[in-house]
Design a protein around this motif. Structure first.
Motif, PDB file in Angstrom:
ATOM      1  N   GLY A   1      10.150  17.238   2.674  1.00  0.00           N
ATOM      2  CA  GLY A   1       9.330  16.639   1.621  1.00  0.00           C
ATOM      3  C   GLY A   1       9.272  15.133   1.713  1.00  0.00           C
ATOM      4  N   MET A   2      10.404  14.514   2.075  1.00  0.00           N
ATOM      5  CA  MET A   2      10.432  13.065   2.263  1.00  0.00           C
ATOM      6  C   MET A   2       9.489  12.646   3.376  1.00  0.00           C
ATOM      7  SD  MET A   2      13.462  10.736   3.830  1.00  0.00           S
ATOM      8  CE  MET A   2      13.062  11.513   5.399  1.00  0.00           C
ATOM      9  N   LEU A   3       9.516  13.388   4.489  1.00  0.00           N
ATOM     10  CA  LEU A   3       8.661  13.048   5.620  1.00  0.00           C
ATOM     11  C   LEU A   3       7.180  13.234   5.285  1.00  0.00           C
ATOM     12  CD1 LEU A   3      10.723  14.625   8.538  1.00  0.00           C
ATOM     13  CD2 LEU A   3      10.503  12.202   7.971  1.00  0.00           C
ATOM     14  N   LYS A   4       6.889  14.085   4.317  1.00  0.00           N
ATOM     15  CA  LYS A   4       5.509  14.287   3.872  1.00  0.00           C
ATOM     16  C   LYS A   4       5.088  13.250   2.835  1.00  0.00           C
ATOM     17  CE  LYS A   4       5.274  19.296   4.692  1.00  0.00           C
ATOM     18  NZ  LYS A   4       5.130  20.633   4.045  1.00  0.00           N
ATOM     19  N   GLY A   5       6.017  12.379   2.445  1.00  0.00           N
ATOM     20  CA  GLY A   5       5.689  11.345   1.471  1.00  0.00           C
ATOM     21  C   GLY A   5       5.718  11.815   0.040  1.00  0.00           C
ATOM     22  N   GLU A   6       6.467  12.894  -0.243  1.00  0.00           N
ATOM     23  CA  GLU A   6       6.492  13.430  -1.596  1.00  0.00           C
ATOM     24  C   GLU A   6       7.408  12.649  -2.527  1.00  0.00           C
ATOM     25  OE1 GLU A   6       7.624  17.487  -1.089  1.00  0.00           O
ATOM     26  OE2 GLU A   6       5.733  18.092  -0.134  1.00  0.00           O
ATOM     27  N   ASN A   7       8.233  11.787  -1.967  1.00  0.00           N
ATOM     28  CA  ASN A   7       9.202  11.043  -2.782  1.00  0.00           C
ATOM     29  C   ASN A   7       8.641   9.717  -3.259  1.00  0.00           C
ATOM     30  OD1 ASN A   7       9.529  10.440   0.188  1.00  0.00           O
ATOM     31  ND2 ASN A   7      10.782   8.781  -0.655  1.00  0.00           N
ATOM     32  N   LEU A   8       9.139   9.307  -4.417  1.00  0.00           N
ATOM     33  CA  LEU A   8       8.899   7.962  -4.946  1.00  0.00           C
ATOM     34  C   LEU A   8      10.237   7.260  -4.925  1.00  0.00           C
ATOM     35  CD1 LEU A   8       6.825   6.033  -6.341  1.00  0.00           C
ATOM     36  CD2 LEU A   8       7.648   6.939  -8.514  1.00  0.00           C
ATOM     37  N   GLY A   9      10.328   6.133  -4.224  1.00  0.00           N
ATOM     38  CA  GLY A   9      11.625   5.473  -4.063  1.00  0.00           C
ATOM     39  C   GLY A   9      12.495   6.234  -3.079  1.00  0.00           C
ATOM     40  N   LYS A  10      13.804   6.183  -3.303  1.00  0.00           N
ATOM     41  CA  LYS A  10      14.765   6.781  -2.379  1.00  0.00           C
ATOM     42  C   LYS A  10      14.941   8.277  -2.649  1.00  0.00           C
ATOM     43  CE  LYS A  10      17.997   7.019   0.718  1.00  0.00           C
ATOM     44  NZ  LYS A  10      17.636   6.955   2.145  1.00  0.00           N
TER      45      LYS A  10
ATOM     46  N   CYS B   1       0.845  -1.189   0.000  1.00  0.00           N
ATOM     47  CA  CYS B   1       0.000   0.000   0.000  1.00  0.00           C
ATOM     48  C   CYS B   1       0.879   1.236   0.000  1.00  0.00           C
ATOM     49  CB  CYS B   1      -0.952   0.008   1.181  1.00  0.00           C
ATOM     50  SG  CYS B   1      -0.164   0.392   2.745  1.00  0.00           S
ATOM     51  N   ALA B   2       0.334   2.321  -0.563  1.00  0.00           N
ATOM     52  CA  ALA B   2       1.059   3.581  -0.656  1.00  0.00           C
ATOM     53  C   ALA B   2       0.050   4.719  -0.566  1.00  0.00           C
ATOM     54  CB  ALA B   2       1.850   3.637  -1.959  1.00  0.00           C
ATOM     55  N   GLY B   3       0.548   5.960  -0.580  1.00  0.00           N
ATOM     56  CA  GLY B   3      -0.310   7.103  -0.303  1.00  0.00           C
ATOM     57  C   GLY B   3      -0.751   7.915  -1.494  1.00  0.00           C
ATOM     58  N   SER B   4      -0.597   7.404  -2.714  1.00  0.00           N
ATOM     59  CA  SER B   4      -1.106   8.109  -3.895  1.00  0.00           C
ATOM     60  C   SER B   4      -1.354   7.111  -5.011  1.00  0.00           C
ATOM     61  CB  SER B   4      -0.123   9.183  -4.371  1.00  0.00           C
ATOM     62  OG  SER B   4       0.987   8.600  -5.029  1.00  0.00           O
ATOM     63  N   ASP B   5      -2.197   7.493  -5.966  1.00  0.00           N
ATOM     64  CA  ASP B   5      -2.486   6.608  -7.091  1.00  0.00           C
ATOM     65  C   ASP B   5      -1.250   6.404  -7.961  1.00  0.00           C
ATOM     66  OD1 ASP B   5      -5.080   6.397  -6.203  1.00  0.00           O
ATOM     67  OD2 ASP B   5      -5.890   7.899  -7.591  1.00  0.00           O
ATOM     68  N   ASP B   6      -0.409   7.439  -8.101  1.00  0.00           N
ATOM     69  CA  ASP B   6       0.825   7.293  -8.875  1.00  0.00           C
ATOM     70  C   ASP B   6       1.754   6.264  -8.235  1.00  0.00           C
ATOM     71  OD1 ASP B   6       0.021   9.137 -10.747  1.00  0.00           O
ATOM     72  OD2 ASP B   6       1.125  10.814  -9.867  1.00  0.00           O
ATOM     73  N   LYS B   7       1.813   6.271  -6.917  1.00  0.00           N
ATOM     74  CA  LYS B   7       2.660   5.312  -6.216  1.00  0.00           C
ATOM     75  C   LYS B   7       2.111   3.895  -6.358  1.00  0.00           C
ATOM     76  CE  LYS B   7       4.630   8.513  -2.823  1.00  0.00           C
ATOM     77  NZ  LYS B   7       4.782   8.847  -1.392  1.00  0.00           N
ATOM     78  N   VAL B   8       0.784   3.768  -6.336  1.00  0.00           N
ATOM     79  CA  VAL B   8       0.171   2.453  -6.528  1.00  0.00           C
ATOM     80  C   VAL B   8       0.491   1.924  -7.923  1.00  0.00           C
ATOM     81  CG1 VAL B   8      -2.036   1.240  -6.748  1.00  0.00           C
ATOM     82  CG2 VAL B   8      -1.648   2.800  -4.830  1.00  0.00           C
ATOM     83  N   ALA B   9       0.423   2.795  -8.923  1.00  0.00           N
ATOM     84  CA  ALA B   9       0.771   2.396 -10.290  1.00  0.00           C
ATOM     85  C   ALA B   9       2.223   1.939 -10.363  1.00  0.00           C
ATOM     86  CB  ALA B   9       0.525   3.555 -11.249  1.00  0.00           C
ATOM     87  N   TYR B  10       3.092   2.608  -9.628  1.00  0.00           N
ATOM     88  CA  TYR B  10       4.508   2.228  -9.580  1.00  0.00           C
ATOM     89  C   TYR B  10       4.677   0.839  -8.973  1.00  0.00           C
ATOM     90  CZ  TYR B  10       9.431   2.384  -8.114  1.00  0.00           C
ATOM     91  OH  TYR B  10      10.759   2.104  -7.895  1.00  0.00           O
ATOM     92  N   LEU B  11       3.926   0.545  -7.914  1.00  0.00           N
ATOM     93  CA  LEU B  11       4.014  -0.769  -7.279  1.00  0.00           C
ATOM     94  C   LEU B  11       3.596  -1.876  -8.245  1.00  0.00           C
ATOM     95  CD1 LEU B  11       2.607  -0.069  -3.700  1.00  0.00           C
ATOM     96  CD2 LEU B  11       4.979  -0.039  -4.490  1.00  0.00           C
ATOM     97  N   LYS B  12       2.562  -1.617  -9.018  1.00  0.00           N
ATOM     98  CA  LYS B  12       2.117  -2.626  -9.990  1.00  0.00           C
ATOM     99  C   LYS B  12       3.163  -2.823 -11.084  1.00  0.00           C
ATOM    100  CE  LYS B  12      -2.784  -1.955  -9.038  1.00  0.00           C
ATOM    101  NZ  LYS B  12      -4.109  -1.500  -9.533  1.00  0.00           N
ATOM    102  N   LYS B  13       3.844  -1.738 -11.437  1.00  0.00           N
ATOM    103  CA  LYS B  13       4.923  -1.826 -12.418  1.00  0.00           C
ATOM    104  C   LYS B  13       6.076  -2.666 -11.881  1.00  0.00           C
ATOM    105  CE  LYS B  13       8.002   1.155 -15.144  1.00  0.00           C
ATOM    106  NZ  LYS B  13       8.404   2.569 -15.414  1.00  0.00           N
ATOM    107  N   LEU B  14       6.283  -2.622 -10.568  1.00  0.00           N
ATOM    108  CA  LEU B  14       7.352  -3.407  -9.940  1.00  0.00           C
ATOM    109  C   LEU B  14       6.994  -4.880  -9.797  1.00  0.00           C
ATOM    110  CD1 LEU B  14       8.593  -1.059  -7.048  1.00  0.00           C
ATOM    111  CD2 LEU B  14       9.586  -1.380  -9.311  1.00  0.00           C
TER     112      LEU B  14
END
Length: 334
Positions: free
Chosen positions: A320-329, A178-191
């Motif tokens: 920004g990282m603490l707010k969850g704005e990052n994808l990956g590292k 699970c993740a906090g945005s639809d873009d992140k969910v799409a990334y997980l499915k890509k992985l």
């Protein structure tokens, strides 16, 4: 004489960090000396290449106001009096938020000699560094995952979670993230995650977890803690294993959260829960780095970096990282 820029902790964080909690300073570094420290080791000067953004949980425990912000970086040797670290070599160092530093070599790790030129060296801070090693040893040694099991990981699009999911797939498991945005969910499915959902938009986290795996979960790799962990633990299978890596839902609370409590499912399902810090396996670091680098080169483990340009932007990128704005590292290119 070299002048280093450093970010220091001006004021301990009260709740969520603010840019005013940091202070940018300059420090003049001394010239290198032969055998200049008490152990008789030789010094060298290193320049930061990329600096890691993490360690929020350690700031109150390990730092006092005025200290240089803790963190890991990939640095290049620009001057050396130590034959073990030649000019031009790259190392991973827990040297904090600094543009330059002097070291006697203790605690430095050279990048593997077979590191491909085409691969970003900043991955030594992420997928092939501490976050990747956290996923590797957390799954193998704490969760003790087995082929055919179901693995749940939260904050799954982050530096640790994204590697957890991919290593679990390599290990023959079904993976739910699970993740906090639809873009992140799409990334997980890509992985290659089998199931993924946006925890911020589901009407019921309990229902979303049950839908993703009606039979429950054998392993739960927890990066979040709090309410999410309480709900997930109630859906573990009998004899399930829970690896507690982080608690990002709690780090910035000014008032501690309360319950619900987990003793009942822990008892009746005979669960095993273990918190861990990856440094426990420092003696096996080379093993983990070798395996992760091999999987990245083979394309079995994919990566994404959120790169912020400029050392002066360290605090903004950290927040920004603490707010969850990052994808990956999340890293800063110095």
């Amino acid at each position: 004489m070299v002048t280093a820029k450093v970010w220091v902790l001006k004021k301990h964080f009260e709740g969520f960090p603010k840019t005013s909690d940091f202070d940018l300073k300059k420090i003049d570094l001394p010239k290198l000396k032969d055998g200049g420290d008490v152990s008789g080791m030789l010094f060298k000067l290193l320049k930061a290449s990329h600096v890691c953004l993490c360690y929020r949980a350690y700031s109150r425990r390990d730092m006092k106001e005025g200290d240089v912000m803790i963190g890991t970086q990939v640095a290049r040797v620009v001057e050396s009096k130590n034959p073990a670290f030649t000019v031009g070599a790259f190392v991973v160092a827990d040297s904090g938020w600094r543009t330059h530093f002097i070291s006697n070599g203790k605690g430095l790790h050279l990048l593997p000699s077979n590191w491909p030129e085409s691969l970003p060296r900043s991955l030594a801070l992420g997928t092939v560094g501490m976050p990747g090693l956290t996923a590797y040893f957390g799954l193998l040694e704490v969760c003790k995952m087995k082929p055919g099991e179901t693995v749940l990981v939260n904050a799954a699009a982050g530096a640790v979670g994204s590697v957890v999911g991919q290593l679990a797939k390599i290990g023959g498991c079904k993976v739910v993230g699970c993740a906090g945005s639809d873009d992140k969910v799409a990334y997980l499915k890509k992985l290659g995650f089998d199931e993924a959902f946006n925890y911020k938009t589901v009407t019921s986290l309990d229902e979303a977890l049950r839908k993703a795996s009606p039979d429950g979960y054998d392993c739960f790799f927890d990066n979040v803690g709090g309410e999410f962990a309480s709900i997930a633990i109630s859906q573990m299978k009998k004899y399930g294993r829970i690896a507690i890596c982080g608690a990002i839902s709690l780090y910035n609370d000014s008032v501690p959260q309360k319950g619900p409590y987990i003793q009942i499912p822990m008892i009746f399902k005979e669960l095993r829960m273990e918190g861990f810090i990856v440094s426990r396996w420092n003696n096996r670091r080379e093993e983990g780095v070798k395996a992760l680098l091999k999987w990245v080169v083979e394309g079995k483990v994919k990566y994404h970096e959120q790169v912020t340009e400029g050392f002066e932007n360290m605090p903004v990128a950290f927040i920004g990282m603490l707010k969850g704005e990052n994808l990956g590292k999340a890293v800063v290119k110095v």
